[in-house]
Design a protein around this motif. Structure first.
Motif, PDB file in Angstrom:
ATOM      1  N   ARG A  19      -5.005  -1.699  -3.256  1.00 25.75           N
ATOM      2  CA  ARG A  19      -5.602  -0.388  -2.423  1.00 25.75           C
ATOM      3  C   ARG A  19      -4.338   0.197  -0.984  1.00 25.75           C
ATOM      4  O   ARG A  19      -4.352   0.886  -0.876  1.00 25.75           O
ATOM      5  CB  ARG A  19      -6.929  -0.281  -1.724  1.00 25.75           C
ATOM      6  CG  ARG A  19      -6.980   0.582  -1.168  1.00 25.75           C
ATOM      7  CD  ARG A  19      -8.447   1.055  -0.464  1.00 25.75           C
ATOM      8  NE  ARG A  19      -8.704  -0.540   0.753  1.00 25.75           N
ATOM      9  CZ  ARG A  19      -9.938  -0.324   0.646  1.00 25.75           C
ATOM     10  NH1 ARG A  19     -10.811   0.157   0.557  1.00 25.75           N
ATOM     11  NH2 ARG A  19     -10.204  -1.136   1.750  1.00 25.75           N
TER      12      ARG A  19
ATOM     13  N   PRO B 243     -11.097   8.303   1.275  1.00 25.17           N
ATOM     14  CA  PRO B 243     -11.663   6.624   1.817  1.00 25.17           C
ATOM     15  C   PRO B 243     -12.497   5.802   3.001  1.00 25.17           C
ATOM     16  O   PRO B 243     -12.572   4.750   2.679  1.00 25.17           O
ATOM     17  CB  PRO B 243     -10.231   5.955   0.799  1.00 25.17           C
ATOM     18  CG  PRO B 243      -9.862   7.502   0.517  1.00 25.17           C
ATOM     19  CD  PRO B 243      -9.595   8.433   1.346  1.00 25.17           C
TER      20      PRO B 243
ATOM     21  N   ARG C   7     -17.890   2.158  -6.452  1.00 26.85           N
ATOM     22  CA  ARG C   7     -17.223   0.871  -5.852  1.00 26.85           C
ATOM     23  C   ARG C   7     -18.382  -0.004  -7.005  1.00 26.85           C
ATOM     24  O   ARG C   7     -18.945   0.134  -6.996  1.00 26.85           O
ATOM     25  CB  ARG C   7     -17.109   0.701  -4.749  1.00 26.85           C
ATOM     26  CG  ARG C   7     -16.799  -0.204  -4.422  1.00 26.85           C
ATOM     27  CD  ARG C   7     -16.369  -0.595  -2.718  1.00 26.85           C
ATOM     28  NE  ARG C   7     -16.141  -1.981  -2.651  1.00 26.85           N
ATOM     29  CZ  ARG C   7     -15.704  -2.074  -0.925  1.00 26.85           C
ATOM     30  NH1 ARG C   7     -14.753  -0.944  -0.629  1.00 26.85           N
ATOM     31  NH2 ARG C   7     -15.291  -3.619  -0.855  1.00 26.85           N
TER      32      ARG C   7
ATOM     33  N   LYS D 185      -8.216  -0.866   5.574  1.00 26.32           N
ATOM     34  CA  LYS D 185      -6.575  -0.062   4.884  1.00 26.32           C
ATOM     35  C   LYS D 185      -5.780  -1.854   4.489  1.00 26.32           C
ATOM     36  O   LYS D 185      -5.282  -1.254   3.785  1.00 26.32           O
ATOM     37  CB  LYS D 185      -6.136   0.549   5.437  1.00 26.32           C
ATOM     38  CG  LYS D 185      -6.716   1.673   5.948  1.00 26.32           C
ATOM     39  CD  LYS D 185      -5.881   2.557   6.552  1.00 26.32           C
ATOM     40  CE  LYS D 185      -6.706   3.653   7.556  1.00 26.32           C
ATOM     41  NZ  LYS D 185      -6.985   5.601   7.688  1.00 26.32           N
TER      42      LYS D 185
ATOM     43  N   THR E 226      -6.719   5.797  -8.832  1.00 25.58           N
ATOM     44  CA  THR E 226      -6.394   6.954  -8.288  1.00 25.58           C
ATOM     45  C   THR E 226      -6.163   7.769  -9.089  1.00 25.58           C
ATOM     46  O   THR E 226      -6.298   9.225  -8.539  1.00 25.58           O
ATOM     47  CB  THR E 226      -5.483   6.926  -7.417  1.00 25.58           C
ATOM     48  OG1 THR E 226      -4.229   5.872  -7.465  1.00 25.58           O
ATOM     49  CG2 THR E 226      -5.617   5.379  -6.522  1.00 25.58           C
TER      50      THR E 226
ATOM     51  N   TYR F 106      -1.024   2.032  -2.015  1.00 24.20           N
ATOM     52  CA  TYR F 106      -0.757   3.068  -1.641  1.00 24.20           C
ATOM     53  C   TYR F 106      -0.846   3.797  -0.197  1.00 24.20           C
ATOM     54  O   TYR F 106      -1.144   4.114   0.881  1.00 24.20           O
ATOM     55  CB  TYR F 106      -2.134   4.391  -2.064  1.00 24.20           C
ATOM     56  CG  TYR F 106      -2.266   3.867  -4.018  1.00 24.20           C
ATOM     57  CD1 TYR F 106      -1.846   4.658  -4.753  1.00 24.20           C
ATOM     58  CD2 TYR F 106      -3.056   2.970  -4.445  1.00 24.20           C
ATOM     59  CE1 TYR F 106      -1.869   4.009  -5.535  1.00 24.20           C
ATOM     60  CE2 TYR F 106      -3.912   2.401  -5.122  1.00 24.20           C
ATOM     61  CZ  TYR F 106      -2.560   3.710  -6.824  1.00 24.20           C
ATOM     62  OH  TYR F 106      -2.637   2.816  -7.497  1.00 24.20           O
TER      63      TYR F 106
ATOM     64  N   TRP G 174      -8.997  -3.014  -4.823  1.00 26.26           N
ATOM     65  CA  TRP G 174      -8.010  -2.301  -5.504  1.00 26.26           C
ATOM     66  C   TRP G 174      -8.872  -0.568  -5.695  1.00 26.26           C
ATOM     67  O   TRP G 174     -10.065  -0.934  -5.660  1.00 26.26           O
ATOM     68  CB  TRP G 174      -8.007  -2.975  -7.226  1.00 26.26           C
ATOM     69  CG  TRP G 174      -7.455  -3.871  -6.896  1.00 26.26           C
ATOM     70  CD1 TRP G 174      -7.343  -4.835  -6.412  1.00 26.26           C
ATOM     71  CD2 TRP G 174      -6.381  -4.218  -8.372  1.00 26.26           C
ATOM     72  NE1 TRP G 174      -6.398  -6.263  -6.723  1.00 26.26           N
ATOM     73  CE2 TRP G 174      -5.727  -5.745  -7.915  1.00 26.26           C
ATOM     74  CE3 TRP G 174      -6.161  -3.527  -9.087  1.00 26.26           C
ATOM     75  CZ2 TRP G 174      -4.392  -6.403  -8.714  1.00 26.26           C
ATOM     76  CZ3 TRP G 174      -4.847  -4.764 -10.161  1.00 26.26           C
ATOM     77  CH2 TRP G 174      -4.605  -5.693  -9.431  1.00 26.26           C
ATOM     78  N   ALA G 175      -7.801   0.120  -6.184  1.00 25.23           N
ATOM     79  CA  ALA G 175      -7.726   1.760  -6.588  1.00 25.23           C
ATOM     80  C   ALA G 175      -7.950   2.615  -7.668  1.00 25.23           C
ATOM     81  O   ALA G 175      -6.549   2.207  -8.009  1.00 25.23           O
ATOM     82  CB  ALA G 175      -7.594   2.334  -5.077  1.00 25.23           C
TER      83      ALA G 175
END
Length: 206
Positions: free
Chosen positions: A95, A108, A203, A116, A125, A98, A122-123
């Motif tokens: 994550r 988010p 999630r 952050k 997107t 980004y 992990w994302a």
């Protein structure tokens, strides 16, 4: 990575094991995927599509995927093949990779106490399904595969930021590239927040 049981002819590989030509086949020759090249959340502060330019946007994705280098441990997504044809793309990586996710989006973070800079989260997107291959469950398969992919690389959680969709109500790809809630739910993700009427955080914690 193995074939997905519900689509026996579908295989999903890390993007570094795909060719650049295959990735661009999925993105197409026009429209939002081709223009964006999965850089919406990668832009640095002060950058714009105009200032970066189409050639540089494509070059960035090419570099980020490490496509054509199957031995690389660094890549930024997955590519799906149906009967050998490249048909789908999913962006998934830490994550913290980004910048605009952290700086430009409240989805988010709304109502959550999240670090952050945590590389362990992990994302997912972005999804792209090639024209002519939609509504076959490819995005769902990619969302599931993203879990295995991230866990193998040390992630402790994977999350996405999908939209709520309703039957009979179309949503432009420019909005729906983040995926639908139903896609994530079918892949085993659970809702952790609902920061806007149309957006969710889904999630899986390992």
């Amino acid at each position: 990575m193995s074939a997905v049981p519900t689509l026996p002819d579908l295989t999903i590989v890390p993007a570094n094991e795909a060719s650049w030509e295959d990735i661009q086949t999925v993105f197409g020759t026009r429209g939002d995927p081709q223009r964006c090249q999965c850089q919406r959340f990668k832009m640095q502060p002060g950058e714009s599509w105009a200032s970066v330019g189409a050639e540089e946007v494509g070059h960035r994705l090419h570099t980020q995927t490490e496509c054509g280098h199957p031995g690389s441990r660094t890549t930024c997504g997955l590519v799906a093949y149906l009967d050998g044809e490249p048909v789908g793309w999913c962006a998934v990586e830490p994550r913290s990779n980004y910048p605009r996710l952290a700086l430009k989006m409240r989805v988010p973070w709304e109502g959550r106490d999240e670090d952050k800079t945590d590389d362990g989260v992990w994302a997912v997107t972005c999804f792209v399904t090639r024209t002519g291959f939609r509504r076959r469950g490819i995005s769902r398969a990619l969302a599931r595969a993203a879990l295995e992919f991230a866990r193998e690389r040390g992630a402790r959680a994977v999350e996405g930021y999908p939209m709520l969709t309703h039957p009979g109500h179309d949503i432009a790809w420019g909005e729906l590239h983040v995926g639908s809630r139903s896609v994530f739910e079918a892949a085993g993700y659970e809702e952790v927040s609902h920061p806007t009427p149309r957006r969710f955080v889904m999630r899986v914690d390992f």
